[in-house]
Design a protein around this motif. Sequence first.
Motif, PDB file in Angstrom:
ATOM      1  N   PHE A   1       9.072  -5.467 -14.993  1.00 22.43           N
ATOM      2  CA  PHE A   1       7.944  -6.365 -15.193  1.00 22.43           C
ATOM      3  C   PHE A   1       7.533  -6.912 -13.822  1.00 22.43           C
ATOM      4  CE2 PHE A   1       9.956  -6.958 -19.415  1.00 22.43           C
ATOM      5  CZ  PHE A   1       8.992  -6.921 -20.171  1.00 22.43           C
ATOM      6  N   HIS A   2       8.048  -5.901 -12.855  1.00 25.63           N
ATOM      7  CA  HIS A   2       7.504  -6.345 -11.464  1.00 25.63           C
ATOM      8  C   HIS A   2       6.160  -5.702 -11.365  1.00 25.63           C
ATOM      9  CE1 HIS A   2       7.432  -6.040  -7.233  1.00 25.63           C
ATOM     10  NE2 HIS A   2       8.469  -6.910  -7.188  1.00 25.63           N
ATOM     11  N   PRO A   3       5.305  -6.492 -10.456  1.00 28.08           N
ATOM     12  CA  PRO A   3       4.251  -6.074 -10.241  1.00 28.08           C
ATOM     13  C   PRO A   3       3.926  -4.561  -9.868  1.00 28.08           C
ATOM     14  CG  PRO A   3       4.220  -8.283  -9.103  1.00 28.08           C
ATOM     15  CD  PRO A   3       5.645  -7.903  -9.895  1.00 28.08           C
ATOM     16  N   TRP A   4       4.675  -4.074  -9.076  1.00 34.70           N
ATOM     17  CA  TRP A   4       4.830  -2.655  -8.497  1.00 34.70           C
ATOM     18  C   TRP A   4       4.660  -1.627  -9.592  1.00 34.70           C
ATOM     19  CZ3 TRP A   4       2.587  -0.820  -4.689  1.00 34.70           C
ATOM     20  CH2 TRP A   4       2.805  -1.247  -3.339  1.00 34.70           C
ATOM     21  N   PHE A   5       5.401  -2.205 -10.733  1.00 35.20           N
ATOM     22  CA  PHE A   5       5.532  -1.070 -11.895  1.00 35.20           C
ATOM     23  C   PHE A   5       4.291  -1.079 -12.628  1.00 35.20           C
ATOM     24  CE2 PHE A   5       6.279  -0.041 -16.481  1.00 35.20           C
ATOM     25  CZ  PHE A   5       7.286   0.965 -16.182  1.00 35.20           C
ATOM     26  N   LEU A   6       3.314  -2.276 -12.790  1.00 41.80           N
ATOM     27  CA  LEU A   6       1.864  -2.449 -13.188  1.00 41.80           C
ATOM     28  C   LEU A   6       0.893  -1.598 -12.376  1.00 41.80           C
ATOM     29  CD1 LEU A   6       1.791  -6.053 -14.426  1.00 41.80           C
ATOM     30  CD2 LEU A   6       2.620  -3.932 -15.454  1.00 41.80           C
ATOM     31  N   ILE A   7       1.097  -1.510 -11.139  1.00 47.22           N
ATOM     32  CA  ILE A   7       0.437  -0.842 -10.117  1.00 47.22           C
ATOM     33  C   ILE A   7       0.721   0.705 -10.455  1.00 47.22           C
ATOM     34  CG2 ILE A   7       0.005  -0.134  -7.662  1.00 47.22           C
ATOM     35  CD1 ILE A   7       0.582  -2.986  -7.011  1.00 47.22           C
ATOM     36  N   VAL A   8       1.922   1.118 -10.652  1.00 47.60           N
ATOM     37  CA  VAL A   8       2.328   2.481 -10.902  1.00 47.60           C
ATOM     38  C   VAL A   8       1.726   3.130 -12.225  1.00 47.60           C
ATOM     39  CG1 VAL A   8       4.125   4.002 -11.527  1.00 47.60           C
ATOM     40  CG2 VAL A   8       4.402   2.368  -9.498  1.00 47.60           C
ATOM     41  N   ILE A   9       1.634   2.093 -13.178  1.00 52.67           N
ATOM     42  CA  ILE A   9       1.043   2.359 -14.402  1.00 52.67           C
ATOM     43  C   ILE A   9      -0.274   2.556 -14.253  1.00 52.67           C
ATOM     44  CG2 ILE A   9       0.496   1.497 -16.711  1.00 52.67           C
ATOM     45  CD1 ILE A   9       3.388   2.120 -16.562  1.00 52.67           C
ATOM     46  N   TYR A  10      -0.924   1.748 -13.425  1.00 53.45           N
ATOM     47  CA  TYR A  10      -2.547   2.009 -13.282  1.00 53.45           C
ATOM     48  C   TYR A  10      -2.731   3.282 -12.498  1.00 53.45           C
ATOM     49  CZ  TYR A  10      -7.071   1.264 -11.278  1.00 53.45           C
ATOM     50  OH  TYR A  10      -8.357   1.412 -10.818  1.00 53.45           O
ATOM     51  N   LEU A  11      -2.012   3.694 -11.532  1.00 56.21           N
ATOM     52  CA  LEU A  11      -2.172   4.859 -10.985  1.00 56.21           C
ATOM     53  C   LEU A  11      -2.198   6.066 -11.887  1.00 56.21           C
ATOM     54  CD1 LEU A  11      -0.582   4.323  -7.577  1.00 56.21           C
ATOM     55  CD2 LEU A  11      -2.988   4.411  -7.917  1.00 56.21           C
ATOM     56  N   MET A  12      -1.094   5.782 -12.711  1.00 50.71           N
ATOM     57  CA  MET A  12      -0.814   6.959 -13.905  1.00 50.71           C
ATOM     58  C   MET A  12      -1.934   7.063 -14.509  1.00 50.71           C
ATOM     59  SD  MET A  12       2.950   6.644 -14.903  1.00 50.71           S
ATOM     60  CE  MET A  12       2.525   7.292 -16.633  1.00 50.71           C
TER      61      MET A  12
ATOM     62  N   PRO B   1       4.607   1.870  -0.603  1.00 55.44           N
ATOM     63  CA  PRO B   1       3.370   1.906  -0.105  1.00 55.44           C
ATOM     64  C   PRO B   1       3.097   3.039   0.613  1.00 55.44           C
ATOM     65  CG  PRO B   1       4.335  -0.340  -0.097  1.00 55.44           C
ATOM     66  CD  PRO B   1       5.448   0.554  -0.492  1.00 55.44           C
ATOM     67  N   ILE B   2       3.952   3.440   1.310  1.00 54.58           N
ATOM     68  CA  ILE B   2       3.708   4.714   2.549  1.00 54.58           C
ATOM     69  C   ILE B   2       3.473   5.882   1.618  1.00 54.58           C
ATOM     70  CG2 ILE B   2       4.908   6.149   4.075  1.00 54.58           C
ATOM     71  CD1 ILE B   2       5.925   4.008   5.310  1.00 54.58           C
ATOM     72  N   ALA B   3       4.296   6.179   0.390  1.00 50.95           N
ATOM     73  CA  ALA B   3       4.213   7.179  -0.429  1.00 50.95           C
ATOM     74  C   ALA B   3       2.838   7.292  -1.137  1.00 50.95           C
ATOM     75  CB  ALA B   3       5.372   7.189  -1.405  1.00 50.95           C
TER      76      ALA B   3
ATOM     77  N   LEU C   1       3.243  12.235  -2.800  1.00 51.81           N
ATOM     78  CA  LEU C   1       3.462  11.033  -3.408  1.00 51.81           C
ATOM     79  C   LEU C   1       5.099  11.211  -3.893  1.00 51.81           C
ATOM     80  CD1 LEU C   1       2.546   8.227  -5.030  1.00 51.81           C
ATOM     81  CD2 LEU C   1       2.391   9.484  -6.822  1.00 51.81           C
ATOM     82  N   CYS C   2       6.066  11.154  -2.813  1.00 47.35           N
ATOM     83  CA  CYS C   2       7.336  11.447  -2.835  1.00 47.35           C
ATOM     84  C   CYS C   2       8.182  10.735  -1.975  1.00 47.35           C
ATOM     85  CB  CYS C   2       7.563  13.057  -2.704  1.00 47.35           C
ATOM     86  SG  CYS C   2       9.165  13.524  -2.670  1.00 47.35           S
ATOM     87  N   PHE C   3       9.233  10.149  -2.131  1.00 44.23           N
ATOM     88  CA  PHE C   3      10.010   9.558  -1.073  1.00 44.23           C
ATOM     89  C   PHE C   3      10.548  10.280  -0.032  1.00 44.23           C
ATOM     90  CE2 PHE C   3      11.149   5.224  -3.420  1.00 44.23           C
ATOM     91  CZ  PHE C   3       9.692   5.007  -3.483  1.00 44.23           C
ATOM     92  N   SER C   4      10.831  11.710  -0.202  1.00 45.06           N
ATOM     93  CA  SER C   4      10.978  12.538   0.658  1.00 45.06           C
ATOM     94  C   SER C   4      10.266  12.579   2.151  1.00 45.06           C
ATOM     95  CB  SER C   4      11.360  13.990   0.208  1.00 45.06           C
ATOM     96  OG  SER C   4       9.940  14.616  -0.149  1.00 45.06           O
ATOM     97  N   TYR C   5       9.218  12.423   1.895  1.00 41.47           N
ATOM     98  CA  TYR C   5       8.089  12.367   3.092  1.00 41.47           C
ATOM     99  C   TYR C   5       8.173  11.004   3.403  1.00 41.47           C
ATOM    100  CZ  TYR C   5       6.579  16.802   1.140  1.00 41.47           C
ATOM    101  OH  TYR C   5       6.460  17.990   0.466  1.00 41.47           O
ATOM    102  N   ALA C   6       8.080   9.834   2.561  1.00 43.73           N
ATOM    103  CA  ALA C   6       8.041   8.579   3.027  1.00 43.73           C
ATOM    104  C   ALA C   6       9.429   8.003   3.793  1.00 43.73           C
ATOM    105  CB  ALA C   6       7.563   7.670   2.060  1.00 43.73           C
ATOM    106  N   GLY C   7      10.284   8.485   3.103  1.00 38.54           N
ATOM    107  CA  GLY C   7      11.797   8.163   3.694  1.00 38.54           C
ATOM    108  C   GLY C   7      11.897   8.945   4.971  1.00 38.54           C
TER     109      GLY C   7
ATOM    110  N   ALA D   1       9.909   3.016  -8.682  1.00 44.74           N
ATOM    111  CA  ALA D   1       9.387   4.361  -8.111  1.00 44.74           C
ATOM    112  C   ALA D   1       8.553   4.991  -8.929  1.00 44.74           C
ATOM    113  CB  ALA D   1      10.403   5.268  -7.817  1.00 44.74           C
ATOM    114  N   VAL D   2       7.890   6.086  -8.434  1.00 39.87           N
ATOM    115  CA  VAL D   2       7.174   7.105  -9.260  1.00 39.87           C
ATOM    116  C   VAL D   2       7.296   8.281  -8.850  1.00 39.87           C
ATOM    117  CG1 VAL D   2       5.132   6.774  -7.486  1.00 39.87           C
ATOM    118  CG2 VAL D   2       4.770   7.473  -9.887  1.00 39.87           C
ATOM    119  N   LEU D   3       7.523   8.975 -10.156  1.00 42.02           N
ATOM    120  CA  LEU D   3       7.898  10.656 -10.129  1.00 42.02           C
ATOM    121  C   LEU D   3       6.731  11.358 -10.567  1.00 42.02           C
ATOM    122  CD1 LEU D   3      11.442  10.538 -11.360  1.00 42.02           C
ATOM    123  CD2 LEU D   3      10.789  10.527  -8.708  1.00 42.02           C
ATOM    124  N   GLY D   4       6.413  12.452  -9.638  1.00 47.08           N
ATOM    125  CA  GLY D   4       5.302  13.096 -10.187  1.00 47.08           C
ATOM    126  C   GLY D   4       5.545  14.622  -9.959  1.00 47.08           C
ATOM    127  N   TYR D   5       5.069  15.547 -10.885  1.00 49.73           N
ATOM    128  CA  TYR D   5       5.272  17.035 -10.805  1.00 49.73           C
ATOM    129  C   TYR D   5       3.828  17.658 -11.034  1.00 49.73           C
ATOM    130  CZ  TYR D   5       6.656  21.882 -12.588  1.00 49.73           C
ATOM    131  OH  TYR D   5       6.506  23.058 -12.745  1.00 49.73           O
TER     132      TYR D   5
END
Length: 414
Positions: free
Chosen positions: A14-25, A87-89, A100-106, A229-233
Amino acid sequence: MVYTTLQAVATAIFHPWFLIVIYLMYRMYKKIGDMEVTTLLFMRQNIGSKMVQSVLSGILIGIGASILLVAIGLPIHLSDYMVFLLPIAIMLAMINFRYLCFSYAGGLLGILSFILRGQMFLGVKLPDMNLDIPGIIALVGILHFMESLLILLEGAEDSIPMIIKKDGKFASAYMMQRYWPLPFALLVMEVVAAVPQGSIAMPNWWPLMKNIVDHAGGVIVYSIYPITAVLGYGDIAVSMTPEQKSRRTSLSLMAYSLFLLLIAVFAPNRIWLQGLGVILMPVLHEMLIVRSQIRERNSKPLYTYPDKGVRILDLKPEGLGEKIGLRRGDIILKINGTEIENYAHMKSMFNNYFTFIWIDIIGIDGKTRCIEHQAYSSGVNDLGIIPLIQEPLAVYRLENMESVGLFKMFTGKK
């Protein structure tokens, strides 16, 4: 502990970031749907169904991984700058989706953490990021372990057939694009003066990662923090089936994630290992992707245009071909004993509305088989297949399919 973990996952949902991820998806699945319509003239599965499946799968994997993460004890020491990971990812994904991966942002945050130590530069005091590098490495390892499981289970689903031109000949490729929102619970550590009331004592071996921060004069307490977080393949299968390609990718990512977790466990109090981990996170991830792309470019396509007969590129959902056992990659050689020259020839044959058909086929394994079907009531005028034809509506280049960014997806710019 399990109840608290589930509460944290629910909070993340229920966090706003989750809704942002849903929109991007949604935007990404919509773009892929448009591409599917261009290629197949229809969409096999509506966007809503894909979204529901992805969200549910992400939540279930997030719950399972969160419980495991807390149970074995892989903590992270949060700082104010950790909030920039997602945000960086997303910003990096504007350039290319695979970022769109935390390996690069991290990795980027980790390098900045080594540089920005609160020193003076040209009369300006730089920020002291003071990031928990082993924790970031562990977080990236955990996320990729979850991603490898999702790819193994769902990576090849709804792969989109594409027609490419390789060495002057038409061939088929299959694009796999899957996204999962990942709400999960992060084990967070902090140093306090005294143990708070209501704290739960843990076994001596717990947590698995120790000595992350200096706690002289204080007590380390652990809490559970919700995170999104968001995972993509994104992958392309040319020289193998989508199922084979996703399985290979999954196993490679699993090995990558376990390697990072091993580094994370031994990285506390070893600056050199932390630096190595920060560099290897994005480098190894990029190597896995680039190696896969080079292999597909240089390998012979699995499905090419046949000299005789009709190659099946895909099957229409609920069509006759799917019901009687036709498969992707099959070559239809004969129908009712008549050799098939091409798709136009096959299509003209079905103007006869056969009430009984037998189809001679050669599969991708080189074995021939015969399929029979009776339709005495109405006859058969369509097999429900999507063929590999000589004059396709759209032909794609592998190089363009490998370098799609969110900006290009949203704007439609070439």
